[in-house]
Design an enzyme around this catalytic site. Structure first.
Site, short mmCIF file in Angstrom:
data_model
loop_
_atom_site.label_atom_id
_atom_site.label_comp_id
_atom_site.label_asym_id
_atom_site.label_seq_id
_atom_site.Cartn_x
_atom_site.Cartn_y
_atom_site.Cartn_z
N GLN A 1 -10.79 -0.17 0.99
CA GLN A 1 -11.25 -1.06 -0.07
C GLN A 1 -10.08 -1.74 -0.78
O GLN A 1 -10.18 -2.92 -1.18
CB GLN A 1 -12.12 -0.30 -1.08
CG GLN A 1 -11.43 0.83 -1.82
CD GLN A 1 -11.51 2.16 -1.07
OE1 GLN A 1 -11.73 2.18 0.14
NE2 GLN A 1 -11.37 3.26 -1.79
N HIS B 1 -0.40 -41.09 19.80
CA HIS B 1 0.94 -40.50 19.62
C HIS B 1 2.00 -41.52 20.04
O HIS B 1 3.00 -41.72 19.34
CB HIS B 1 1.09 -39.24 20.48
CG HIS B 1 0.46 -38.02 19.89
ND1 HIS B 1 -0.89 -37.86 19.75
CD2 HIS B 1 1.02 -36.87 19.42
CE1 HIS B 1 -1.15 -36.69 19.23
NE2 HIS B 1 0.01 -36.06 19.00
N GLU C 1 11.49 4.94 18.13
CA GLU C 1 11.58 4.56 16.72
C GLU C 1 12.95 4.92 16.16
O GLU C 1 13.62 4.09 15.56
CB GLU C 1 10.48 5.28 15.94
CG GLU C 1 10.50 5.02 14.44
CD GLU C 1 9.50 5.89 13.69
OE1 GLU C 1 9.18 5.54 12.54
OE2 GLU C 1 9.05 6.92 14.23
N HIS C 2 13.36 6.18 16.34
CA HIS C 2 14.67 6.65 15.88
C HIS C 2 15.47 7.13 17.09
O HIS C 2 14.96 7.90 17.90
CB HIS C 2 14.53 7.83 14.91
CG HIS C 2 13.62 7.59 13.75
ND1 HIS C 2 12.33 8.08 13.70
CD2 HIS C 2 13.82 6.92 12.60
CE1 HIS C 2 11.77 7.71 12.55
NE2 HIS C 2 12.65 7.00 11.88
N ASP D 1 15.97 7.98 6.59
CA ASP D 1 14.65 8.01 5.95
C ASP D 1 14.74 7.78 4.45
O ASP D 1 13.80 7.26 3.84
CB ASP D 1 13.97 9.37 6.21
CG ASP D 1 13.24 9.41 7.53
OD1 ASP D 1 13.06 8.34 8.14
OD2 ASP D 1 12.84 10.50 7.96
N HIS E 1 6.23 15.85 11.10
CA HIS E 1 5.36 14.86 10.47
C HIS E 1 3.89 15.16 10.77
O HIS E 1 3.06 15.21 9.88
CB HIS E 1 5.71 13.45 10.94
CG HIS E 1 6.77 12.80 10.13
ND1 HIS E 1 6.57 12.42 8.82
CD2 HIS E 1 8.04 12.45 10.44
CE1 HIS E 1 7.69 11.86 8.36
NE2 HIS E 1 8.59 11.87 9.32
N TYR F 1 0.85 -1.19 0.00
CA TYR F 1 0.00 0.00 0.00
C TYR F 1 0.89 1.24 0.00
O TYR F 1 1.79 1.37 0.83
CB TYR F 1 -0.92 0.03 1.22
CG TYR F 1 -1.97 1.11 1.11
CD1 TYR F 1 -3.24 0.82 0.64
CD2 TYR F 1 -1.67 2.43 1.41
CE1 TYR F 1 -4.20 1.81 0.48
CE2 TYR F 1 -2.61 3.43 1.25
CZ TYR F 1 -3.88 3.12 0.79
OH TYR F 1 -4.82 4.10 0.63
N GLN G 1 11.40 15.16 12.76
CA GLN G 1 10.32 14.22 13.06
C GLN G 1 9.07 14.93 13.57
O GLN G 1 7.95 14.52 13.28
CB GLN G 1 10.79 13.18 14.07
CG GLN G 1 11.87 12.27 13.55
CD GLN G 1 11.49 11.65 12.21
OE1 GLN G 1 10.54 10.89 12.12
NE2 GLN G 1 12.24 11.98 11.17
#
Length: 435
Positions: free
Chosen positions: A194, A423, A330-331, A364, A265, A133, A262
């Site tokens: 969708q 078994h 994250e960073h 990035d 964003h 995506y 950052q």
């Protein structure tokens, strides 16, 4: 309202203050969840027709057949060929660096043989088909195409199907160019929940995939969460985060801009700086106040920094690393004279940037490692997107006749203890007759 929080890790109130700063409401919007549930059900029921209806409604793109919304490969190549020379060169250089880095991650099948001839191991195989995506419109990120597509193809994924919305029919040429460079196999001009549903369930035109990766808005994230289990997903990403540990040796303006990188964003992004030098924190705050008004995204920066940003004085660099592990960012930038000395103290971070010249923004776009990273403390148990996310492993077990004598007795004993007599019998049947 203060431009940015100032905290002191040596204060008795620090733990509570940090907890408040890190608080992030990840609760799901009920209206979004309801809408996504209905869209996914409709796509599962009506297939192509549902995707066409939602594409017309949300993207104002109308077509009689879903095949008409597949973007031909010639159009990707035309987009690549039509890029300005500097853009094409930058995109190609980034793609090459990302590919070379991820080639080091590819796992291979392995086996070993025990003394009695039993062979054990692991077979590594790529996923057959992956859906990617890619956001469209204003939020179009060709770098994300490279970061998701290239490791999939390095892993050996046979078919990579990219979906990207084209609001009003507008196609982003750099996104299409990145699809050409990244190794996509098919591209469809569809998006939203969708598109996620189509990839997960399959339709007459859109084949079902094994895994869906790539960023998207709240509807896309909700759809990925709902289809997980039918397909695999990469992760549910939260707001972007940067955490910087500094010793005062980096120019204050550099780190002010790194925090901006950052925080710009969105309003929920988080930017935090840790340093034992209070005077240096003052210098960074002054740089923030001086540089922020000229930033094109100054309005977003003000909200992000005021709500979730912080300059934190620590008692030492070692204490700063303890806080890093608590936050699991994250960073992480280790902007200190000797970052290698601190590295062993860091256990939890998505990506670690060592030294003053390793700005997060390089990661990035073009350093090579993946920029799809765990957020919201999930770096404590998860990793950056990589080739391993597009490979799966099957255990290999080839028991020799001699091996069956040892393993059969062990298994039969344990199975009997569990009350699983078939078994036990299955294991015992392989035992050689006793003399």
């Amino acid at each position: 309202m203060s431009l940015i929080h100032r905290l002191d890790a040596r204060s008795p109130e620090f733990d509570a203050a940090l907890t408040r700063l890190l608080a992030y409401d990840a609760s799901q919007d009920e209206a979004i969840e309801t809408a996504v549930r209905d869209i996914l059900h409709d796509v599962r029921t009506r297939g192509d027709a549902a995707i066409l209806d939602y594409t017309a409604r949300f993207d104002h793109v109308r077509a009689d057949r879903l095949e008409a919304l597949e973007i031909p490969r010639a159009d990707w190549q035309a987009a690549l060929d039509g890029l300005p020379a500097d853009q094409r060169a930058a995109l190609e250089a980034a793609a090459d660096r990302v590919r070379r880095y991820h080639e080091h991650q590819r796992a291979e099948t392995w086996t070993y043989t025990e003394p009695d001839g039993t062979v054990l191991g692991q077979q590594v195989t790529p996923l057959d088909r992956v859906g990617l995506y890619v956001p469209g419109g204003k939020a179009a990120y060709p770098s994300s195409v490279l970061m998701n597509a290239i490791p999939a193809k390095v892993a050996g994924v046979s078919e990579l199907i990219m979906v990207t919305p084209t609001p009003g029919g507008a196609r982003n040429p750099m996104v299409l160019a990145a699809a050409a460079l990244g190794g996509a196999d098919r591209v469809f001009a569809i998006g939203g929940a969708q598109a996620v549903g189509g990839l997960a369930y399959g339709t007459r035109t859109l084949p079902a995939v094994d895994k869906i990766v790539g960023p998207g808005n709240a509807y896309v994230a909700a759809a990925k969460r709902r289809v997980f289990g039918t397909v695999g997903i990469d992760m549910i990403a939260g707001p972007s985060e940067i955490l910087i540990v500094a010793d005062g040796s980096t120019p204050a303006e550099w780190l002010a801009i790194d925090l901006f990188s950052q925080a710009e964003h969105d309003e929920l992004a988080q930017a935090i700086l840790l340093c034992p030098d209070g005077g240096y924190l003052d210098a960074v705050q002054a740089a923030i106040e001086r540089l922020l008004p000229a930033q094109p995204r100054a309005d977003i920066l003000r909200v992000s920094l005021a709500n979730r940003g912080a300059l934190i004085r620590t008692g030492s660099l070692e204490q700063a690393c303890d806080i890093v592990n608590r936050i699991a960012p994250e960073h992480l930038e280790l902007s200190v004279r000797d970052p290698q000395a601190l590295l062993p103290l860091v256990r939890h971070a998505g990506a670690i940037f060592l030294g003053a010249y390793s700005s997060e923004s390089l990661g990035d776009y073009c350093a090579g490692p993946n920029h799809v990273l765990p957020t919201a403390r999930t770096a404590r148990f998860s990793s950056p997107l990589g080739v391993y996310d597009f490979q799966k492993r099957s255990s290999l077990i080839q028991v020799s006749q001699a091996g069956a004598q040892t393993l059969g007795r062990i298994a039969a004993t344990l199975a009997t203890g569990e009350g699983l007599h078939a078994h036990a019998a299955s294991a015992s049947l392989r035992l050689d007759p006793q003399p």
